[in-house]
Design a protein around this motif. Sequence first.
Motif, PDB file in Angstrom:
ATOM      1  N   ILE A  95       0.857  -1.191   0.000  1.00 50.53           N
ATOM      2  CA  ILE A  95       0.000   0.000   0.000  1.00 50.53           C
ATOM      3  C   ILE A  95       0.890   1.238   0.000  1.00 50.53           C
ATOM      4  O   ILE A  95       1.876   1.295   0.729  1.00 50.53           O
ATOM      5  CB  ILE A  95      -0.917   0.035   1.234  1.00 50.53           C
ATOM      6  N   VAL A  96       0.530   2.217  -0.805  1.00 48.21           N
ATOM      7  CA  VAL A  96       1.212   3.511  -0.846  1.00 48.21           C
ATOM      8  C   VAL A  96       0.174   4.605  -0.634  1.00 48.21           C
ATOM      9  O   VAL A  96      -0.934   4.544  -1.194  1.00 48.21           O
ATOM     10  CB  VAL A  96       1.909   3.750  -2.202  1.00 48.21           C
ATOM     11  N   SER A  97       0.534   5.601   0.153  1.00 50.55           N
ATOM     12  CA  SER A  97      -0.349   6.761   0.309  1.00 50.55           C
ATOM     13  C   SER A  97       0.491   8.025   0.347  1.00 50.55           C
ATOM     14  O   SER A  97       1.461   8.115   1.093  1.00 50.55           O
ATOM     15  CB  SER A  97      -1.176   6.647   1.588  1.00 50.55           C
ATOM     16  N   ALA A  98       0.090   8.998  -0.465  1.00 53.38           N
ATOM     17  CA  ALA A  98       0.759  10.300  -0.489  1.00 53.38           C
ATOM     18  C   ALA A  98      -0.309  11.378  -0.577  1.00 53.38           C
ATOM     19  O   ALA A  98      -1.235  11.285  -1.386  1.00 53.38           O
ATOM     20  CB  ALA A  98       1.711  10.399  -1.677  1.00 53.38           C
ATOM     21  N   GLY A  99      -0.200  12.386   0.273  1.00 55.28           N
ATOM     22  CA  GLY A  99      -1.161  13.475   0.244  1.00 55.28           C
ATOM     23  C   GLY A  99      -2.494  13.082   0.849  1.00 55.28           C
ATOM     24  O   GLY A  99      -2.590  12.178   1.682  1.00 55.28           O
ATOM     25  N   GLY A 146      -3.846  14.196  -3.737  1.00 48.94           N
ATOM     26  CA  GLY A 146      -3.364  12.952  -3.142  1.00 48.94           C
ATOM     27  C   GLY A 146      -3.335  11.839  -4.166  1.00 48.94           C
ATOM     28  O   GLY A 146      -4.046  11.876  -5.177  1.00 48.94           O
ATOM     29  N   VAL A 147      -2.483  10.859  -3.910  1.00 50.06           N
ATOM     30  CA  VAL A 147      -2.393   9.668  -4.763  1.00 50.06           C
ATOM     31  C   VAL A 147      -2.192   8.466  -3.849  1.00 50.06           C
ATOM     32  O   VAL A 147      -1.352   8.503  -2.945  1.00 50.06           O
ATOM     33  CB  VAL A 147      -1.217   9.742  -5.760  1.00 50.06           C
ATOM     34  N   GLN A 148      -2.961   7.414  -4.079  1.00 52.59           N
ATOM     35  CA  GLN A 148      -2.800   6.171  -3.336  1.00 52.59           C
ATOM     36  C   GLN A 148      -2.752   4.994  -4.297  1.00 52.59           C
ATOM     37  O   GLN A 148      -3.225   5.084  -5.428  1.00 52.59           O
ATOM     38  CB  GLN A 148      -3.953   5.958  -2.347  1.00 52.59           C
ATOM     39  N   ALA A 149      -2.183   3.904  -3.818  1.00 53.35           N
ATOM     40  CA  ALA A 149      -2.146   2.679  -4.614  1.00 53.35           C
ATOM     41  C   ALA A 149      -2.091   1.486  -3.683  1.00 53.35           C
ATOM     42  O   ALA A 149      -1.569   1.561  -2.573  1.00 53.35           O
ATOM     43  CB  ALA A 149      -0.932   2.668  -5.553  1.00 53.35           C
ATOM     44  N   VAL A 150      -2.644   0.384  -4.167  1.00 50.68           N
ATOM     45  CA  VAL A 150      -2.492  -0.897  -3.488  1.00 50.68           C
ATOM     46  C   VAL A 150      -2.248  -1.941  -4.572  1.00 50.68           C
ATOM     47  O   VAL A 150      -2.887  -1.917  -5.620  1.00 50.68           O
ATOM     48  CB  VAL A 150      -3.727  -1.248  -2.628  1.00 50.68           C
TER      49      VAL A 150
END
Length: 465
Positions: A355-359, A409-413
Amino acid sequence: MTQTLKTKVLIIGAGTGGYVAGIRCGQLGLDTVLVDGGDGLGGTCLNVGCIPSKAIIHAAGKFETVAKAAGDGTLGITAASPAIDLSQTVAWKDGIVRKLNAGVAALLKKAKVRVIKGWATFADAKTCRVETDDGPITITAEHVILATGSEPVELPFLPFGGDVISSTEALSLDAVPGRLVVVGGGYIGLELGIAYRKLGAEVAIVEMAERILPLYDKALTDPVMKWLTDHGVELHLGARAGGFGDGKLSITTKDGEPVQLDADKVLVTVGRRPRTQGWGLDNMGVAMAGPFVKIDDRCATSMKNVWAVGDLTGEPMLAHKGSAQGEVVAEIIAGHDKRFDPVTIAAVCFTEPEIVSAGLGPLDVAGRDDVITAVFPLAAIGRALAIEAGEDGGFVRVLASKSDHRLLGVQAVGQHVAELSNSFAQMLEMGAVLEDVAGVIHVHPTLGEAFHEASLRALGHAIHI
């Protein structure tokens, strides 16, 4: 006899914040002394945190790959049933740590930073006594940088020792436990719990919240939850842990039912706290912000020429934040006009999938009608399918302002999405708009194309969906 030293800069703590500050101070020509209080050069991250945990996670992934090839095989590949000698895996991990320790030592030497190994205790804001193997040293400095880091939180009813372990001990076991119970469903517990499940341990997770990774929105955590369920990880959510004895951990379930869980090891990962005790913080006269040292946007404390960086200063307690702060402080001491004011500090959970989370995320903008949100599934990305990373519910999500399309914001899984984190942070830090991401020709075939397509989708014209 006590030796006495005077220096321009005194740094307490050799973790990612402290040693980076030391190197930068040396590069800028500042006379610098760095006191390493025990974790070793690189601190928690290099020695008992980020690096060794990712090594164990990598080894567990390789073991799982071979295990999948046993029996009927996978992708046309067959293999005999795998076995693991965890002591050899740990020895390999320790070799990586030693190599990186030596690298940090060489960089500090190159920067002409004097490293003193020992425990420092402050008598006042600018003077400390360091107990070393060669005797005590009293150090006075014009500037002090506090970089003492953090330590695992211990539960009073589950004190560390014996078969109750912290993440530190979990990275140096000599055998895979038959039954591992993880207390705490945050990123540290899940990373290690998943790794040990891949290595063959039966794993149970006990979490007080109603779901795992409660700081992240449900869409991001659902693929991780699916992996846990599919791989037979026993989940006790909304539950409370109790005492441990005779190989059993007492818990109280969400419904109030007392349950005994068999456990060869109990891994307690309920958080980390700043390391503020035992080195004389009370004698320094600095203001606090709850459990953390209070700083301003220059990383300055309330005491003149006393600075603080890293986990000691509050959330997010991430190594890369400490390193960035260390550079800023070094440059300020050297006379540069600097501030620590990042747009975002991206975070990664090295779970399965990652998991990545930014902003900003959906929880941060709930109720607002001025935000565009768009999601692009990894299942529509060729590279993801080609590396078996497209069938676990992974996606990239962008949030942007409706008025000017500025990324918020940008997120990814998904598998391997940690490698996208720097691209997400870079775009946010540069103030990019959706059209900026859409206008960048993304390399094919890569997972990064999902960032491109998510931005296109937010603009109303994704290509591959």
